[in-house]
Design a protein around this motif. Sequence first.
Motif, PDB file in Angstrom:
ATOM      1  N   LEU A   1       0.746  -1.310  -0.053  1.00 14.09           N
ATOM      2  CA  LEU A   1       0.046  -0.095  -0.020  1.00 14.09           C
ATOM      3  C   LEU A   1       0.936   1.204   0.082  1.00 14.09           C
ATOM      4  CD1 LEU A   1      -2.656  -0.903   2.525  1.00 14.09           C
ATOM      5  CD2 LEU A   1      -3.085  -0.905   0.004  1.00 14.09           C
ATOM      6  N   GLU A   2       2.358   1.022   0.167  1.00 15.64           N
ATOM      7  CA  GLU A   2       2.907   2.295   0.418  1.00 15.64           C
ATOM      8  C   GLU A   2       2.987   2.996  -1.012  1.00 15.64           C
ATOM      9  OE1 GLU A   2       7.622   2.951   0.692  1.00 15.64           O
ATOM     10  OE2 GLU A   2       6.666   1.844   2.409  1.00 15.64           O
ATOM     11  N   GLY A   3       3.089   2.323  -2.087  1.00 14.66           N
ATOM     12  CA  GLY A   3       2.999   3.134  -3.285  1.00 14.66           C
ATOM     13  C   GLY A   3       1.972   3.854  -3.687  1.00 14.66           C
ATOM     14  N   PHE A   4       0.677   3.767  -3.031  1.00 14.86           N
ATOM     15  CA  PHE A   4      -0.240   4.442  -3.436  1.00 14.86           C
ATOM     16  C   PHE A   4      -0.304   5.860  -2.671  1.00 14.86           C
ATOM     17  CE2 PHE A   4      -2.530   0.232  -4.032  1.00 14.86           C
ATOM     18  CZ  PHE A   4      -3.016   0.533  -5.227  1.00 14.86           C
ATOM     19  N   SER A   5       0.743   6.179  -1.814  1.00 12.47           N
ATOM     20  CA  SER A   5       1.093   7.292  -1.097  1.00 12.47           C
ATOM     21  C   SER A   5       2.114   8.275  -2.070  1.00 12.47           C
ATOM     22  CB  SER A   5       1.582   7.210   0.112  1.00 12.47           C
ATOM     23  OG  SER A   5       3.109   6.688   0.071  1.00 12.47           O
ATOM     24  N   ASN A   6       2.369   7.881  -3.380  1.00 11.98           N
ATOM     25  CA  ASN A   6       3.330   8.478  -4.126  1.00 11.98           C
ATOM     26  C   ASN A   6       2.466   9.510  -4.782  1.00 11.98           C
ATOM     27  OD1 ASN A   6       4.410   9.290  -6.911  1.00 11.98           O
ATOM     28  ND2 ASN A   6       5.866   7.778  -6.020  1.00 11.98           N
ATOM     29  N   GLN A   7       2.785  10.927  -4.576  1.00  9.33           N
ATOM     30  CA  GLN A   7       2.130  11.999  -5.317  1.00  9.33           C
ATOM     31  C   GLN A   7       1.874  11.908  -6.672  1.00  9.33           C
ATOM     32  OE1 GLN A   7       4.717  15.340  -4.224  1.00  9.33           O
ATOM     33  NE2 GLN A   7       3.251  15.831  -2.440  1.00  9.33           N
ATOM     34  N   GLY A   8       2.882  11.289  -7.512  1.00 13.64           N
ATOM     35  CA  GLY A   8       2.576  11.047  -8.970  1.00 13.64           C
ATOM     36  C   GLY A   8       1.568  10.467  -9.279  1.00 13.64           C
ATOM     37  N   LEU A   9       1.297   9.191  -8.566  1.00 14.98           N
ATOM     38  CA  LEU A   9       0.074   8.261  -8.746  1.00 14.98           C
ATOM     39  C   LEU A   9      -1.072   8.979  -8.422  1.00 14.98           C
ATOM     40  CD1 LEU A   9      -0.670   5.180  -9.583  1.00 14.98           C
ATOM     41  CD2 LEU A   9      -0.305   4.792  -6.997  1.00 14.98           C
ATOM     42  N   LEU A  10      -1.120   9.783  -7.177  1.00 17.84           N
ATOM     43  CA  LEU A  10      -2.436  10.325  -6.669  1.00 17.84           C
ATOM     44  C   LEU A  10      -2.645  11.371  -7.719  1.00 17.84           C
ATOM     45  CD1 LEU A  10      -1.723  10.610  -3.096  1.00 17.84           C
ATOM     46  CD2 LEU A  10      -2.943   9.385  -4.072  1.00 17.84           C
ATOM     47  N   THR A  11      -1.479  12.060  -8.368  1.00 15.35           N
ATOM     48  CA  THR A  11      -1.867  13.125  -9.681  1.00 15.35           C
ATOM     49  C   THR A  11      -2.470  12.388 -10.549  1.00 15.35           C
ATOM     50  OG1 THR A  11      -0.053  14.202  -8.726  1.00 15.35           O
ATOM     51  CG2 THR A  11      -0.781  14.893 -10.902  1.00 15.35           C
ATOM     52  N   VAL A  12      -2.176  11.422 -11.156  1.00 17.25           N
ATOM     53  CA  VAL A  12      -2.563  10.725 -12.277  1.00 17.25           C
ATOM     54  C   VAL A  12      -4.135  10.284 -12.080  1.00 17.25           C
ATOM     55  CG1 VAL A  12      -2.430   8.718 -13.812  1.00 17.25           C
ATOM     56  CG2 VAL A  12      -0.495   9.923 -13.080  1.00 17.25           C
ATOM     57  N   GLY A  13      -4.295   9.653 -10.717  1.00 19.04           N
ATOM     58  CA  GLY A  13      -5.837   9.350 -10.372  1.00 19.04           C
ATOM     59  C   GLY A  13      -6.504  10.642 -10.444  1.00 19.04           C
ATOM     60  N   VAL A  14      -6.046  11.880 -10.015  1.00 20.71           N
ATOM     61  CA  VAL A  14      -7.017  13.053 -10.183  1.00 20.71           C
ATOM     62  C   VAL A  14      -7.453  13.459 -11.495  1.00 20.71           C
ATOM     63  CG1 VAL A  14      -7.035  15.229  -9.594  1.00 20.71           C
ATOM     64  CG2 VAL A  14      -6.416  13.664  -7.554  1.00 20.71           C
ATOM     65  N   LEU A  15      -6.304  13.216 -12.384  1.00 19.22           N
ATOM     66  CA  LEU A  15      -6.389  13.691 -13.790  1.00 19.22           C
ATOM     67  C   LEU A  15      -7.457  12.725 -14.421  1.00 19.22           C
ATOM     68  CD1 LEU A  15      -2.627  14.652 -14.636  1.00 19.22           C
ATOM     69  CD2 LEU A  15      -4.837  16.060 -14.621  1.00 19.22           C
ATOM     70  N   PHE A  16      -7.594  11.555 -14.013  1.00 18.07           N
ATOM     71  CA  PHE A  16      -8.618  10.510 -14.478  1.00 18.07           C
ATOM     72  C   PHE A  16      -9.885  11.154 -14.134  1.00 18.07           C
ATOM     73  CE2 PHE A  16      -5.462   7.240 -15.487  1.00 18.07           C
ATOM     74  CZ  PHE A  16      -6.040   6.852 -17.020  1.00 18.07           C
ATOM     75  N   ALA A  17     -10.063  11.375 -13.097  1.00 18.77           N
ATOM     76  CA  ALA A  17     -11.389  12.067 -12.610  1.00 18.77           C
ATOM     77  C   ALA A  17     -11.571  13.498 -13.392  1.00 18.77           C
ATOM     78  CB  ALA A  17     -11.403  12.465 -10.983  1.00 18.77           C
ATOM     79  N   VAL A  18     -10.655  14.166 -13.637  1.00 15.41           N
ATOM     80  CA  VAL A  18     -10.957  15.515 -14.535  1.00 15.41           C
ATOM     81  C   VAL A  18     -11.458  15.106 -15.969  1.00 15.41           C
ATOM     82  CG1 VAL A  18      -9.865  17.299 -15.480  1.00 15.41           C
ATOM     83  CG2 VAL A  18      -9.448  16.968 -12.981  1.00 15.41           C
ATOM     84  N   ALA A  19     -10.705  13.797 -16.471  1.00 15.58           N
ATOM     85  CA  ALA A  19     -10.904  13.610 -17.572  1.00 15.58           C
ATOM     86  C   ALA A  19     -12.360  12.966 -17.919  1.00 15.58           C
ATOM     87  CB  ALA A  19      -9.865  12.325 -18.102  1.00 15.58           C
ATOM     88  N   ALA A  20     -12.642  12.280 -16.687  1.00 14.24           N
ATOM     89  CA  ALA A  20     -14.285  11.672 -16.691  1.00 14.24           C
ATOM     90  C   ALA A  20     -15.221  12.950 -16.924  1.00 14.24           C
ATOM     91  CB  ALA A  20     -14.315  10.710 -15.528  1.00 14.24           C
ATOM     92  N   GLY A  21     -14.828  13.848 -16.057  1.00 16.58           N
ATOM     93  CA  GLY A  21     -15.958  15.040 -15.943  1.00 16.58           C
ATOM     94  C   GLY A  21     -15.972  15.841 -17.376  1.00 16.58           C
ATOM     95  N   ILE A  22     -14.843  16.121 -17.853  1.00 14.40           N
ATOM     96  CA  ILE A  22     -14.878  16.680 -19.022  1.00 14.40           C
ATOM     97  C   ILE A  22     -15.487  16.004 -20.368  1.00 14.40           C
ATOM     98  CG2 ILE A  22     -12.976  17.454 -20.981  1.00 14.40           C
ATOM     99  CD1 ILE A  22     -11.183  18.273 -18.903  1.00 14.40           C
TER     100      ILE A  22
END
Length: 135
Positions: A1-22
């Motif tokens: 679970l440590e890898g899920f705290s990486n900022q890069g991974l979290l950034t990509v996850g947020v961008l997918f949410a933005v992509a879905a909204g757009i």
Amino acid sequence: LEGFSNQGLLTVGVLFAVAAGINNTGGLDYYMQRILGAPKTAAAAQFRLMAPVAVVSAFLNNTPVVAILIPIVQQWAARIKLAPGQLFIPLSFASILGGTCTLIGTSTNLVVSGLYEERFPDQPAIGIFDLSPFG
């Protein structure tokens, strides 16, 4: 679970949410249709698609860019009577090319930057354009 705290991974996850909204609002449909136009040949269509995608992918993560553009490219291909398959590989390659030019362009660059900062805290962080000469 440590890898899920990486900022890069979290950034990509947020961008997918933005992509879905757009994608759900159709916010880019009008602009992309104006940019892509109505080319007469497959080569012209590929070029009209690749140029803006490469530029955008340098400043937005390339994975969500492709996710946003797939339905737009499908509709555009139907409108200009071109098989979508002739546009998907150029879409992917252009996003990869643009993404490798900056730190934020690809998920890999973001993850590696985060790991680098964790491993070498005394070293300066990787800058947004530090990868451009190699991209």
